[in-house]
Design a protein around this motif. Structure first.
Motif, PDB file in Angstrom:
ATOM      1  N   THR A   3       0.830  -1.220   0.000  1.00  0.00           N
ATOM      2  CA  THR A   3       0.000   0.000   0.000  1.00  0.00           C
ATOM      3  C   THR A   3       0.856   1.258   0.000  1.00  0.00           C
ATOM      4  OG1 THR A   3      -0.137  -0.083   2.424  1.00  0.00           O
ATOM      5  CG2 THR A   3      -1.900  -1.166   1.178  1.00  0.00           C
ATOM      6  N   GLY A   4       2.034   1.205   0.633  1.00  0.00           N
ATOM      7  CA  GLY A   4       2.943   2.347   0.624  1.00  0.00           C
ATOM      8  C   GLY A   4       3.900   2.338  -0.547  1.00  0.00           C
ATOM      9  N   ASP A   5       3.812   1.299  -1.394  1.00  0.00           N
ATOM     10  CA  ASP A   5       4.674   1.161  -2.571  1.00  0.00           C
ATOM     11  C   ASP A   5       6.147   1.347  -2.201  1.00  0.00           C
ATOM     12  OD1 ASP A   5       5.148   0.580  -5.200  1.00  0.00           O
ATOM     13  OD2 ASP A   5       4.851   2.625  -5.923  1.00  0.00           O
ATOM     14  N   TRP A   6       6.588   0.593  -1.194  1.00  0.00           N
ATOM     15  CA  TRP A   6       7.961   0.716  -0.712  1.00  0.00           C
ATOM     16  C   TRP A   6       8.943   0.281  -1.812  1.00  0.00           C
ATOM     17  CZ3 TRP A   6       9.131  -0.351   5.089  1.00  0.00           C
ATOM     18  CH2 TRP A   6       8.203   0.319   5.885  1.00  0.00           C
ATOM     19  N   GLY A   7      10.015   1.035  -1.924  1.00  0.00           N
ATOM     20  CA  GLY A   7      11.027   0.725  -2.931  1.00  0.00           C
ATOM     21  C   GLY A   7      12.273   1.556  -2.726  1.00  0.00           C
ATOM     22  N   ARG A   8      13.217   1.366  -3.610  1.00  0.00           N
ATOM     23  CA  ARG A   8      14.491   2.093  -3.553  1.00  0.00           C
ATOM     24  C   ARG A   8      14.948   2.330  -4.984  1.00  0.00           C
ATOM     25  NH1 ARG A   8      20.183   0.859  -2.057  1.00  0.00           N
ATOM     26  NH2 ARG A   8      20.906   2.509  -0.661  1.00  0.00           N
ATOM     27  N   PHE A   9      15.154   3.599  -5.331  1.00  0.00           N
ATOM     28  CA  PHE A   9      15.484   3.973  -6.706  1.00  0.00           C
ATOM     29  C   PHE A   9      16.611   5.009  -6.647  1.00  0.00           C
ATOM     30  CE2 PHE A   9      11.023   3.140  -6.050  1.00  0.00           C
ATOM     31  CZ  PHE A   9      10.744   2.134  -6.964  1.00  0.00           C
ATOM     32  N   TYR A  10      17.703   4.732  -7.354  1.00  0.00           N
ATOM     33  CA  TYR A  10      18.802   5.699  -7.296  1.00  0.00           C
ATOM     34  C   TYR A  10      19.686   5.625  -8.531  1.00  0.00           C
ATOM     35  CZ  TYR A  10      22.140   2.043  -5.667  1.00  0.00           C
ATOM     36  OH  TYR A  10      22.944   0.935  -5.556  1.00  0.00           O
ATOM     37  N   ASN A  11      20.412   6.709  -8.738  1.00  0.00           N
ATOM     38  CA  ASN A  11      21.503   6.784  -9.704  1.00  0.00           C
ATOM     39  C   ASN A  11      22.792   6.986  -8.917  1.00  0.00           C
ATOM     40  OD1 ASN A  11      20.277   6.809 -12.512  1.00  0.00           O
ATOM     41  ND2 ASN A  11      19.076   8.407 -11.514  1.00  0.00           N
ATOM     42  N   TYR A  12      23.824   6.295  -9.363  1.00  0.00           N
ATOM     43  CA  TYR A  12      25.077   6.275  -8.602  1.00  0.00           C
ATOM     44  C   TYR A  12      26.242   6.437  -9.574  1.00  0.00           C
ATOM     45  CZ  TYR A  12      28.935   4.215  -5.827  1.00  0.00           C
ATOM     46  OH  TYR A  12      30.120   3.972  -5.186  1.00  0.00           O
ATOM     47  N   VAL A  13      27.190   7.310  -9.221  1.00  0.00           N
ATOM     48  CA  VAL A  13      28.413   7.503 -10.016  1.00  0.00           C
ATOM     49  C   VAL A  13      29.601   7.438  -9.069  1.00  0.00           C
ATOM     50  CG1 VAL A  13      29.714   9.028 -11.524  1.00  0.00           C
ATOM     51  CG2 VAL A  13      27.231   8.949 -11.703  1.00  0.00           C
TER      52      VAL A  13
END
Length: 782
Positions: free
Chosen positions: A360-370
């Motif tokens: 329901t909280g749409d838990w996730g992890r999204f990132y860009n890394y350099v």
């Protein structure tokens, strides 16, 4: 006539014999034109093996000639006297190859040498370990592990378990089938319900972590990795390591080791696929390696979809005969849904479901890394070497969990490293000294999580706005003195100063700004004693000092920083390693870690009736980690079905007894999260034509606790798996291989990874069910 002919014949024969007697010594002493023997040393997969020892021994005179293969696996003997020779090739991590060759005068002969895999080398298959690393291995007064390229290629190379499963003392389990893992070395970071603490991660010797030592795994690419080095405890001091668990160093492929073109594709169950394209080579003083990897996974569980795009480049430049510059560039785009942990009843009824609040909280992890790292190494002479390292990384993170976290983090660091190899008096001595500063900043904004499906997105009103800073200065040294030809004394230490700072910019709920500093000196003393030609005893005592992470200091319940002390560990280790000929190898270590202020967590409800928990942390005044690590392997047979085939066996076993010591809340209870017994075993058949098959067992034979009160347990499990493959020459300078894996053959419902001390009883993270995977790879040009 007859007498005269007889006289002439006798006189002629006498003259000929006299002439022969005069000339023969000169003729006999004139040397034949020498012969040349050359070739390439390769592993069973056809990859070159540098730094292999090749010895040519004359079967007539017993005279021996020795050389080593170069970085391309090539070896050469020039100027060999003609005759028959016994050729013996060996390299760390491989069995012995013996051939016989007859060399004629003036001949230039070619002899290709294929080394069979050793049944064990530090409990894992090892390939292409540089000579300096193999030599360093024998000077380490403790247990380490080296995982080579063959081990990585004969797997999905999707999670850290694919690389480290057969490393004793290392607990590694994938969470929800992804590269996010539960990983602990000797109980380090058992409190970790996500990501990593207590182990230094490095890429090519440079830190892959934030300045406060926080790390994750999702940007690491195993398909671009040449080998993995695991330096346990204070044995990681060679890399400036300062954690109880030690360091894991991912050494990447380079232009010197990679083929000009490599393509690899793996796919299978639960929507998993991964594709990898790479190129490498050298042009004069320049070397290059570049790779692109893309992967997706629907996941075994609901709400566990994953996506990865990774770019990596390694650029080398020989600035002179004694100076080399290397630049690493890494980019990653990571997207992952987080299914969360289950209660026991949920786990037993439907292990594929996700935690309801995560959906329901749409838990996730999204990132860009350099990340960019630069390394310059200069050899003044054979005795003195100086290295300068500089690295920096940037991460932009969108992380919807109990709130939506919006983060930008920047971390920079450097290192100057001096090494000496020479003599001290009349004894061989090696010394290194390093200074490593690091600084990191993070800006974070937090919003109410409105959940999935909102027309304006998940973000509600702003709840927090702050910045954090972490600064470290580390000065370390180590000296290795050969007391005798068989005994080496190691002494070293590290001085640390660290500052953690929190700058609150959301003052509606008060000013939570805070600052803490930490400092300590951590010594190390060890001894390695070679009790036989191929057997050693070792022992060491060391201290490690680990300030709390920023996320621990700022976790739930903190008016500013939580009153956390640095985790302070004294670790004692004794063990033995060695081999009996080519039939048996072993590595056995016992460790005792006495810990003050071990940092442990408890996932608590932020308010009564909350459907989720968030982490909070405290110090356990005293804890003790006892353990036994065993890695062994054996060559069970050769020539069973065909000349040159092999049947080998390997096993790793870890016994762990981690406990509180007179804790005010938990007495002498067991620390949660670590299996008491963990055993992994593999039987492998290898055919000289490139076929191999390897069934294996992953077994936790006893239940263990998942909460500090010791009221909840994770049950035992035994999981059967099967791997197989075939490698062949697909053309001139081209090799191909196919790979097959059947995981969890009996479709066992088990939880390899766990979350500990969860107030909602959500301890279990179900492992994948029965799964089939297959892969295909091509390597062109080398």
């Amino acid at each position: 006539m007859q007498p005269r002919i007889a006289v002439l014949f006798r006189h002629g024969l006498l003259f000929f014999l006299l002439l022969f007697c005069v000339l023969y010594p000169a003729v006999a002493s004139a040397p034949d034109e020498p012969a040349t023997l050359s070739g390439t040393v390769r592993d069973p997969a056809g990859a070159v093996v540098p730094n292999a020892s090749v010895v040519a021994t004359s079967t007539r005179t017993g005279q021996a000639f020795q050389t080593s293969s170069d970085s391309q696996g090539r070896y050469e003997f020039a100027g060999l006297p003609p005759g028959q020779y016994r050729i013996q090739a060996t390299a760390p991590g491989f069995g012995e190859r013996i051939e016989t060759v007859l060399l004629r005068a003036g001949q230039s002969a070619q002899l290709e040498l294929s080394l069979p895999m050793s049944p064990m080398m530090q409990v894992v298959t090892v390939s292409e370990i540089p000579g300096e690393i193999a030599a360093e291995f024998h000077k380490v007064p403790g247990s380490i592990a080296l995982v080579g390229k063959v081990e990585l290629e004969q797997s999905r190379a999707a999670t850290l378990k694919d690389a480290l499963a057969f490393t004793p003392g290392v607990l590694v389990q994938s969470r929800f089938g992804a590269d996010e893992s539960q990983i602990s070395i000797r109980g380090s970071g058992l409190r970790n319900n996500f990501h990593l603490r207590g182990v230094n991660l490095l890429v090519n010797g440079l830190p892959y972590q934030d300045a406060d030592r926080f790390s994750d795994f999702e940007s690491l690419e195993l398909m671009a990795t040449e080998r993995v080095e695991v330096w346990k405890g204070a044995n990681a001091l060679r890399y400036g390591g300062n954690t109880m668990g030690g360091a894991i160093n991912f050494v990447t492929k380079t232009g010197e080791t990679a083929p000009p073109l490599e393509l690899r594709v793996v796919g299978g169950a639960f929507g998993f696929y991964k594709a990898h394209l790479a190129t490498g080579g050298e042009a004069g003083p320049f070397g290059y390696y570049a790779s692109y990897t893309a992967g997706e996974m629907d996941g075994y569980r609901e709400h566990s979809q994953q996506g990865r795009h990774r770019l990596f480049a390694n650029l080398g430049w020989r600035l002179g005969p004694k100076t080399r510059l290397v630049v690493d560039i890494l980019y990653a785009n990571v997207a992952e849904k987080l299914p969360g942990a289950l209660t026991r009843s949920e786990f037993l009824s439907n292990p594929r479901q996700a935690q309801a609040s995560n959906v329901t909280g749409d838990w996730g992890r999204f990132y860009n890394y350099v990340r960019v790292g630069t390394h310059v190494r200069h050899e003044f002479n054979r005795t003195h070497t100086l290295s300068l390292n500089v690295h920096g990384q940037y991460r932009s993170l969108d992380h919807p969990i109990f709130q939506v976290l919006d983060q930008d983090s920047r971390n920079f660091g450097g290192e100057i490293h001096y090494a000496f190899q020479g003599t001290l008096g009349s004894r061989r001595n090696r010394f290194f000294l390093g200074f490593a500063p690091q600084h990191g900043t993070t800006g974070e904004r937090r919003f109410v999580n409105l959940g999935a499906g909102q027309p304006l997105g998940q973000r509600g009103s702003l709840t927090a706005l702050f910045g954090t800073e972490a600064t470290n200065y580390g000065l370390y040294f180590e000296n290795q003195l050969d007391l005798t030809a068989a005994a080496t004394l190691i002494a070293g230490g590290r001085a640390d100063w660290a500052r953690r700072e929190f700058k609150d910019r959301f003052l509606a709920d008060g000013d939570r700004s805070d600052r803490r500093t930490f400092s300590a000196f951590s010594p190390k003393l060890g001894l390695v004693w070679r009790i036989a030609e191929e057997a050693q005893l070792f022992g060491n005592v060391s201290r490690s000092y680990e300030p709390p992470l920023l996320l621990e200091l700022t976790s739930f319940g903190a008016p500013g920083f939580l009153p956390l002390e640095a985790q302070d560990t004294w670790q004692y280790e004794v063990g033995t390693r060695g081999r009996l000929g080519s039939r048996l190898e072993w590595d056995l270590a016992f460790f005792d870690a006495e810990i003050d202020n071990e940092i442990i967590n408890r996932n608590v409800r932020p308010f009564p009736g909350a459907p989720f928990t968030i982490p909070s942390f405290r110090n356990a005044p005293q804890t003790r980690h006892l353990g036994i690590e065993l890695g062994t392997g054996a060559l069970l047979g050769e020539g069973l079905a065909s000349a040159g085939d092999r049947l080998t066996w390997r096993l790793v076993y870890t016994w762990s007894r981690f406990r509180f010591v007179d804790d005010p809340d938990f007495g002498d209870n067991a620390l949660p999260g670590a299996p008491r017994h963990l055993l992994r075993s593999e039987l492998r058949y290898t055919h000289p034509r490139g076929f191999w098959v390897a069934p294996n067992l992953d077994w936790s034979p006893a239940r263990y606790f998942v909460d500090s009160a010791n009221t909840a347990v994770n049950t035992s499990y035994a999981v059967l798996n099967l791997k197989a493959g075939y490698d062949w020459a697909a053309g001139r300078n081209m090799r191909a291989s196919i790979y097959f894996e059947a995981a969890n053959l009996t479709d066992r419902n088990y939880s390899g990874a766990v979350q500990v001390d969860n107030d909602l009883g959500r301890f279990f993270e179900p492992s994948d069910g029965r799964a089939i995977y297959a892969g295909l790879s091509w390597r062109f040009g080398r």
